[in-house]
Design an enzyme around this catalytic site. Structure first.
Site, PDB file in Angstrom:
ATOM      1  N   ASP A 159      -3.361  19.439 -14.607  1.00  9.95           N
ATOM      2  CA  ASP A 159      -3.623  18.224 -15.269  1.00  9.95           C
ATOM      3  C   ASP A 159      -3.041  18.207 -16.525  1.00  9.95           C
ATOM      4  O   ASP A 159      -3.331  18.987 -17.461  1.00  9.95           O
ATOM      5  CB  ASP A 159      -5.099  18.011 -15.257  1.00  9.95           C
ATOM      6  CG  ASP A 159      -5.779  16.638 -15.604  1.00  9.95           C
ATOM      7  OD1 ASP A 159      -4.913  15.929 -16.596  1.00  9.95           O
ATOM      8  OD2 ASP A 159      -6.823  16.075 -15.138  1.00  9.95           O
TER       9      ASP A 159
ATOM     10  N   ARG B 172       0.850  -1.185   0.085  1.00 12.34           N
ATOM     11  CA  ARG B 172      -0.023  -0.013   0.051  1.00 12.34           C
ATOM     12  C   ARG B 172       0.967   1.361  -0.005  1.00 12.34           C
ATOM     13  O   ARG B 172       0.328   2.277  -0.182  1.00 12.34           O
ATOM     14  CB  ARG B 172      -1.006  -0.025   1.068  1.00 12.34           C
ATOM     15  CG  ARG B 172      -1.900   1.343   1.059  1.00 12.34           C
ATOM     16  CD  ARG B 172      -3.265   0.976   1.967  1.00 12.34           C
ATOM     17  NE  ARG B 172      -3.130   0.448   3.060  1.00 12.34           N
ATOM     18  CZ  ARG B 172      -2.578   0.991   4.141  1.00 12.34           C
ATOM     19  NH1 ARG B 172      -2.679   2.051   4.424  1.00 12.34           N
ATOM     20  NH2 ARG B 172      -2.595   0.239   5.546  1.00 12.34           N
TER      21      ARG B 172
ATOM     22  N   TYR C  83     -12.035  18.443 -15.912  1.00 10.97           N
ATOM     23  CA  TYR C  83     -12.475  17.040 -16.153  1.00 10.97           C
ATOM     24  C   TYR C  83     -13.693  16.951 -15.279  1.00 10.97           C
ATOM     25  O   TYR C  83     -13.873  17.323 -14.132  1.00 10.97           O
ATOM     26  CB  TYR C  83     -11.421  16.087 -15.805  1.00 10.97           C
ATOM     27  CG  TYR C  83     -11.937  14.521 -15.877  1.00 10.97           C
ATOM     28  CD1 TYR C  83     -12.086  14.046 -17.155  1.00 10.97           C
ATOM     29  CD2 TYR C  83     -12.149  13.931 -14.778  1.00 10.97           C
ATOM     30  CE1 TYR C  83     -12.698  12.766 -17.325  1.00 10.97           C
ATOM     31  CE2 TYR C  83     -12.487  12.549 -14.664  1.00 10.97           C
ATOM     32  CZ  TYR C  83     -12.587  11.984 -15.767  1.00 10.97           C
ATOM     33  OH  TYR C  83     -12.953  10.618 -15.915  1.00 10.97           O
TER      34      TYR C  83
ATOM     35  N   LYS D 248      -5.120   7.278 -19.748  1.00 10.13           N
ATOM     36  CA  LYS D 248      -5.087   7.808 -21.111  1.00 10.13           C
ATOM     37  C   LYS D 248      -3.782   7.377 -21.966  1.00 10.13           C
ATOM     38  O   LYS D 248      -3.695   6.235 -22.369  1.00 10.13           O
ATOM     39  CB  LYS D 248      -5.417   9.223 -20.956  1.00 10.13           C
ATOM     40  CG  LYS D 248      -6.515   9.511 -19.958  1.00 10.13           C
ATOM     41  CD  LYS D 248      -7.989   8.926 -20.688  1.00 10.13           C
ATOM     42  CE  LYS D 248      -8.965   9.040 -19.457  1.00 10.13           C
ATOM     43  NZ  LYS D 248      -9.232  10.152 -18.962  1.00 10.13           N
TER      44      LYS D 248
HETATM   45  C1  LIG Z   1     -10.082  10.603 -17.341  1.00 11.41           C
HETATM   46  C2  LIG Z   1      -9.338  12.054 -17.006  1.00 11.41           C
HETATM   47  C3  LIG Z   1      -9.144  11.929 -15.465  1.00 11.41           C
HETATM   48  C4  LIG Z   1      -9.588  10.879 -14.520  1.00 11.41           C
HETATM   49  O1  LIG Z   1      -8.660   9.745 -14.652  1.00 11.41           O
HETATM   50  P1  LIG Z   1      -9.250   8.126 -14.264  1.00 11.41           P
HETATM   51  O2  LIG Z   1      -8.068   7.602 -14.385  1.00 11.41           O
HETATM   52  O3  LIG Z   1     -10.429   8.030 -15.160  1.00 11.41           O
HETATM   53  O4  LIG Z   1      -9.482   8.545 -12.757  1.00 11.41           O
HETATM   54  C5  LIG Z   1      -8.635  13.104 -15.119  1.00 11.41           C
HETATM   55  N1  LIG Z   1      -8.358  14.111 -15.917  1.00 11.41           N
HETATM   56  C6  LIG Z   1      -8.541  14.094 -17.319  1.00 11.41           C
HETATM   57  C7  LIG Z   1      -8.251  15.294 -18.184  1.00 11.41           C
HETATM   58  C8  LIG Z   1      -9.063  13.035 -17.816  1.00 11.41           C
HETATM   59  O5  LIG Z   1      -9.380  13.044 -18.988  1.00 11.41           O
END
Ligand SMILES: *Cc1c(COP(=O)(O)O)cnc(C)c1O
Length: 386
Positions: A177, A53, A106, A202
């Site tokens: 982000d 963890r 997001y 992604k």
């Molecule tokens: C998909 C996404 C997230 C969240 O990520 P997860 O892995 O689905 O929790 C955060 N920021 C952006 C820009 C995203 O496209």
């Protein structure tokens, strides 16, 4: 020695037995040969994994690559992008404090900020991230500035050097982000951002087979996360997923180049198409200061279709190669109509809150042949007009 990203993703420090791929340390705990070794690890005098963890060597291989790619001192991997975002935010905000966030962030980040944070008396104010004076007016008293450049759905890019300088003048920490650009096309830490967060689900994973997240930044800031939100909220990454991510990263620079070329070409053709009202792609349209930090574009953009809801439905149902679905960043091309997002139930609908048009369709341009994709789009547009 500072290495090019294409070398970083391929080169590893030695793994056991000379393996060129990290072993999957599928173990929950790590044992010690003596009391002293155990105490040294518990006291942090020796960096050794104790429990998965916290640290796991396979996950650490991914964290080390991400830190190198983002030019960060340290990185921490999470079970999802949302686990990374919530840990970054909760580690830097306390009761009664305030965060300024760009609009069109997001959608699940928006839900976290508007439904969970208020229960801890944390206030979040949304601003148009392209409007630097508006951000400056919102900043006094804020502890955190939260950016996503470009944003989700409509891809509004922000002027990172200018906004981060304003945030630091107001004593606010900046979180950005960087999922859309990936470190191949944007390195926010070099432009004054304090913490970079990613959905590794992604482009970093790149094969639509893993959900994960990561935070990169200065060691002192990662240690703050390690001291609380990471181990105690418990959103750790599994070793197999860490392994998949190291594998995915090997081809990140190659994949991003292909996404960039194919998506830009298709977006240009769509922009000239009579059934397209508007294109939301950071590198097309007004070249504002927000795109100065982007050295390329990914495969994700959106457009507004001429016509009513029926046109959107007709277009989506006519697609053959593009599949309908959320997420993006994998090998496959996807379409996501904003109208479906607007229909989503819940306390707060971010698309409605930010005023996204139901005629908006987001495309992810995958690794297929771009001419095949273009044929699919043109036949679907013909059907949408019928
Ligand atoms: C998909 C996404 C997230 C969240 O990520 P997860 O892995 O689905 O929790 C955060 N920021 C952006 C820009 C995203 O496209």
């Amino acid at each position: 020695m500072s290495l090019d990203p294409s070398t970083i993703v391929v080169h590893d420090d030695a793994f056991p037995a000379g393996a060129v791929v990290p072993p999957i340390f599928q173990t929950s705990l790590f044992t010690f040969g003596s009391y002293q070794e155990l105490e040294d690890a518990m006291a942090g005098r020796v960096a050794r994994p104790i429990y998965s963890r916290g640290d796991n060597p396979t996950v650490q291989a991914f964290e080390a690559k991400m830190a190198a790619l983002e030019g960060a001192e340290a990185a921490r991997a999470f079970a999802s992008g949302m686990a990374a975002i919530s840990a970054a935010v909760l580690s830097n905000l306390g009761a009664g404090e305030r965060m300024v966030c760009v609009r069109h962030c997001y959608p699940d980040a928006f839900r976290l900020f508007t439904t969970v944070l208020p229960r801890f008396a944390i206030q979040v104010d949304f601003v148009d991230g392209r409007d630097a004076p508006a951000v400056d007016r919102a900043l006094p008293g804020a502890k955190v500035l939260y950016l996503e450049t470009p944003t989700s759905v409509v891809f509004e890019a922000q002027d990172l050097p200018r906004l981060t300088a304003m945030a630091s003048a107001h004593g606010a920490l900046t979180i950005a982000d960087n999922s859309w650009a990936s470190p191949i096309f944007q390195r926010p830490l070099a432009h004054g951002v304090d913490l970079v967060v990613h959905s590794a689900s992604k482009y970093l994973g790149g094969h639509s087979d893993v959900v994960a997240g990561v935070i990169c930044g200065r060691r002192e800031l990662i240690e703050r996360i390690d001291a609380g939100a990471f181990p105690l909220l418990g959103g750790k990454l599994a070793p197999f997923e860490g392994w998949l991510l190291v594998r995915g990263l090997r081809t990140l620079p190659l994949r991003m180049r292909r996404h960039h070329e194919s998506a830009l070409e298709i977006a240009r053709r769509l922009a000239a198409h009579p059934q397209i009202k508007r294109i939301n792609h950071p590198l097309l349209g007004e070249p504002g200061p927000g795109v100065a930090t982007l050295t390329g574009a990914s495969g994700l953009f959106s457009f507004e279709l001429e016509g009513e809801r029926e046109a959107v439905r007709g277009f989506c149902d006519a697609l053959r190669l593009f599949r309908l679905g959320v997420s993006w960043g994998g090998h496959e091309s996807l379409a996501f109509p904003a109208a479906a997002g607007l229909a989503q139930k819940g306390e707060a609908n971010p698309l409605a809150f930010f005023g996204v048009s139901p005629a908006t369709i987001r495309l992810h341009i995958g690794l297929e042949d771009p001419e095949d994709l273009w044929s699919d789009l043109t036949q679907a547009l013909l059907r949408a007009a019928a």
